[in-house]
Scaffold this motif. Structure first.
Motif, mmCIF file in Angstrom:
data_model
loop_
_atom_site.group_PDB
_atom_site.id
_atom_site.type_symbol
_atom_site.label_atom_id
_atom_site.label_comp_id
_atom_site.label_asym_id
_atom_site.label_seq_id
_atom_site.Cartn_x
_atom_site.Cartn_y
_atom_site.Cartn_z
ATOM 1 N N THR A 51 0.835 -1.204 0.000
ATOM 2 C CA THR A 51 0.000 0.000 0.000
ATOM 3 C C THR A 51 0.870 1.255 0.000
ATOM 4 N N ALA A 52 1.891 1.265 0.851
ATOM 5 C CA ALA A 52 2.784 2.428 0.913
ATOM 6 C C ALA A 52 3.512 2.632 -0.414
ATOM 7 N N GLN A 53 3.929 1.538 -1.050
ATOM 8 C CA GLN A 53 4.610 1.653 -2.345
ATOM 9 C C GLN A 53 3.660 2.178 -3.421
ATOM 10 N N LYS A 54 2.433 1.683 -3.416
ATOM 11 C CA LYS A 54 1.441 2.176 -4.379
ATOM 12 C C LYS A 54 1.162 3.657 -4.149
ATOM 13 N N ASN A 55 1.052 4.047 -2.882
ATOM 14 C CA ASN A 55 0.830 5.453 -2.564
ATOM 15 C C ASN A 55 1.990 6.312 -3.053
ATOM 16 N N TYR A 62 1.313 12.453 -9.237
ATOM 17 C CA TYR A 62 0.574 13.706 -9.085
ATOM 18 C C TYR A 62 1.458 14.867 -8.603
ATOM 19 N N GLY A 63 2.791 14.648 -8.606
ATOM 20 C CA GLY A 63 3.712 15.719 -8.267
ATOM 21 C C GLY A 63 3.667 16.141 -6.810
ATOM 22 N N GLU A 68 5.227 11.638 -1.304
ATOM 23 C CA GLU A 68 5.934 10.472 -1.867
ATOM 24 C C GLU A 68 7.042 10.024 -0.913
ATOM 25 N N ARG A 69 7.833 10.982 -0.403
ATOM 26 C CA ARG A 69 8.914 10.656 0.534
ATOM 27 C C ARG A 69 8.366 9.985 1.796
ATOM 28 N N ALA A 71 5.576 8.262 2.084
ATOM 29 C CA ALA A 71 5.106 6.907 1.734
ATOM 30 C C ALA A 71 6.286 5.956 1.590
ATOM 31 N N LEU A 72 7.362 6.421 0.967
ATOM 32 C CA LEU A 72 8.555 5.579 0.821
ATOM 33 C C LEU A 72 9.190 5.304 2.181
ATOM 34 N N LYS A 73 9.179 6.290 3.053
ATOM 35 C CA LYS A 73 9.711 6.118 4.401
ATOM 36 C C LYS A 73 8.887 5.073 5.163
ATOM 37 N N GLU A 74 7.574 5.157 5.017
ATOM 38 C CA GLU A 74 6.694 4.174 5.661
ATOM 39 C C GLU A 74 6.957 2.768 5.119
ATOM 40 N N ALA A 75 7.089 2.652 3.799
ATOM 41 C CA ALA A 75 7.367 1.342 3.188
ATOM 42 C C ALA A 75 8.698 0.802 3.694
ATOM 43 N N ASP A 76 9.688 1.669 3.823
ATOM 44 C CA ASP A 76 11.004 1.260 4.303
ATOM 45 C C ASP A 76 10.932 0.773 5.750
ATOM 46 N N CYS A 77 10.208 1.492 6.595
ATOM 47 C CA CYS A 77 10.051 1.090 8.003
ATOM 48 C C CYS A 77 9.347 -0.265 8.111
ATOM 49 N N LEU A 78 8.301 -0.445 7.333
ATOM 50 C CA LEU A 78 7.571 -1.719 7.358
ATOM 51 C C LEU A 78 8.445 -2.859 6.838
ATOM 52 N N THR A 79 9.242 -2.579 5.818
ATOM 53 C CA THR A 79 10.143 -3.596 5.264
ATOM 54 C C THR A 79 11.174 -4.007 6.302
ATOM 55 N N LYS A 80 11.724 -3.031 7.020
ATOM 56 C CA LYS A 80 12.695 -3.349 8.078
ATOM 57 C C LYS A 80 12.050 -4.185 9.176
ATOM 58 N N GLU A 81 10.817 -3.854 9.524
ATOM 59 C CA GLU A 81 10.102 -4.625 10.537
ATOM 60 C C GLU A 81 9.887 -6.066 10.065
ATOM 61 N N LEU A 82 9.520 -6.219 8.808
ATOM 62 C CA LEU A 82 9.337 -7.550 8.226
ATOM 63 C C LEU A 82 10.655 -8.320 8.241
ATOM 64 N N ASP A 83 11.726 -7.646 7.838
ATOM 65 C CA ASP A 83 13.039 -8.296 7.783
ATOM 66 C C ASP A 83 13.534 -8.735 9.156
ATOM 67 N N ARG A 84 13.125 -8.022 10.214
ATOM 68 C CA ARG A 84 13.558 -8.363 11.574
ATOM 69 C C ARG A 84 12.735 -9.488 12.199
ATOM 70 N N SER A 85 11.679 -9.869 11.560
ATOM 71 C CA SER A 85 10.831 -10.922 12.116
ATOM 72 C C SER A 85 11.628 -12.230 12.216
ATOM 73 N N PRO A 86 11.625 -12.860 13.394
ATOM 74 C CA PRO A 86 12.341 -14.135 13.556
ATOM 75 C C PRO A 86 11.857 -15.208 12.571
ATOM 76 N N LEU A 87 10.573 -15.207 12.287
ATOM 77 C CA LEU A 87 10.030 -16.198 11.358
ATOM 78 C C LEU A 87 10.562 -15.965 9.939
ATOM 79 N N VAL A 88 10.624 -14.711 9.523
ATOM 80 C CA VAL A 88 11.156 -14.383 8.195
ATOM 81 C C VAL A 88 12.652 -14.720 8.126
#
Length: 127
Positions: A51-55, A62-63, A68-69, A71-88
């Motif tokens: 969702t953040a990437q689409k946003n 739309y300029g 945009e920054r 949304a990208l920051k949010e996507a990056d934070c969520l990606t880091k959280e996903l990457d830190r998951s012990p299961l992942v």
């Protein structure tokens, strides 16, 4: 290759597939893959990232650079959280091990097939 050889190859492939399906590394990988797929928290994180990437794409279109920054920051934070998951982390490690096993097996088969083809070619050349 004649019909008899094809049947032998098919039988060997079936046997190899059965052995792999019983291999501990492969079984562990499949179990972790299933756990990852069924984990609601990971699903939510993946959906949030998408969702953040689409946003970000929409905001760029739309300029709206600030949005945009963000949304990208949010996507990056969520990606880091996903990457830190012990299961992942465990899943990625198991995926690496399974891939390593399959690469080793593939390389070994390739070497043996090449050696057999070379031996056959040498025999045919001697005749």
């Amino acid at each position: 290759m004649n019909l008899k050889d094809e049947a032998a190859v098919d039988a060997a492939l079936t046997h190899l597939t059965a052995l792999l399906s019983e291999n501990e590394v492969i079984l562990d990988y499949q179990q972790l893959k299933k756990r990852v797929a069924e984990n609601d928290t990971l699903k939510e994180l993946e959906e949030g990232i998408q969702t953040a990437q689409k946003n970000a794409v929409q905001f760029a279109h739309y300029g709206k650079p600030e949005a945009e920054r963000e949304a990208l920051k949010e996507a990056d934070c969520l990606t880091k959280e996903l990457d830190r998951s012990p299961l992942v982390t465990a899943y990625r490690e198991q995926l690496y091990e399974a891939n390593d096993l399959l690469q080793h097996l593939t390389t070994r088969i390739q070497k043996e097939v090449n050696a057999a083809l070379e031996a056959e070619s040498t025999r045919e050349g001697e005749q």
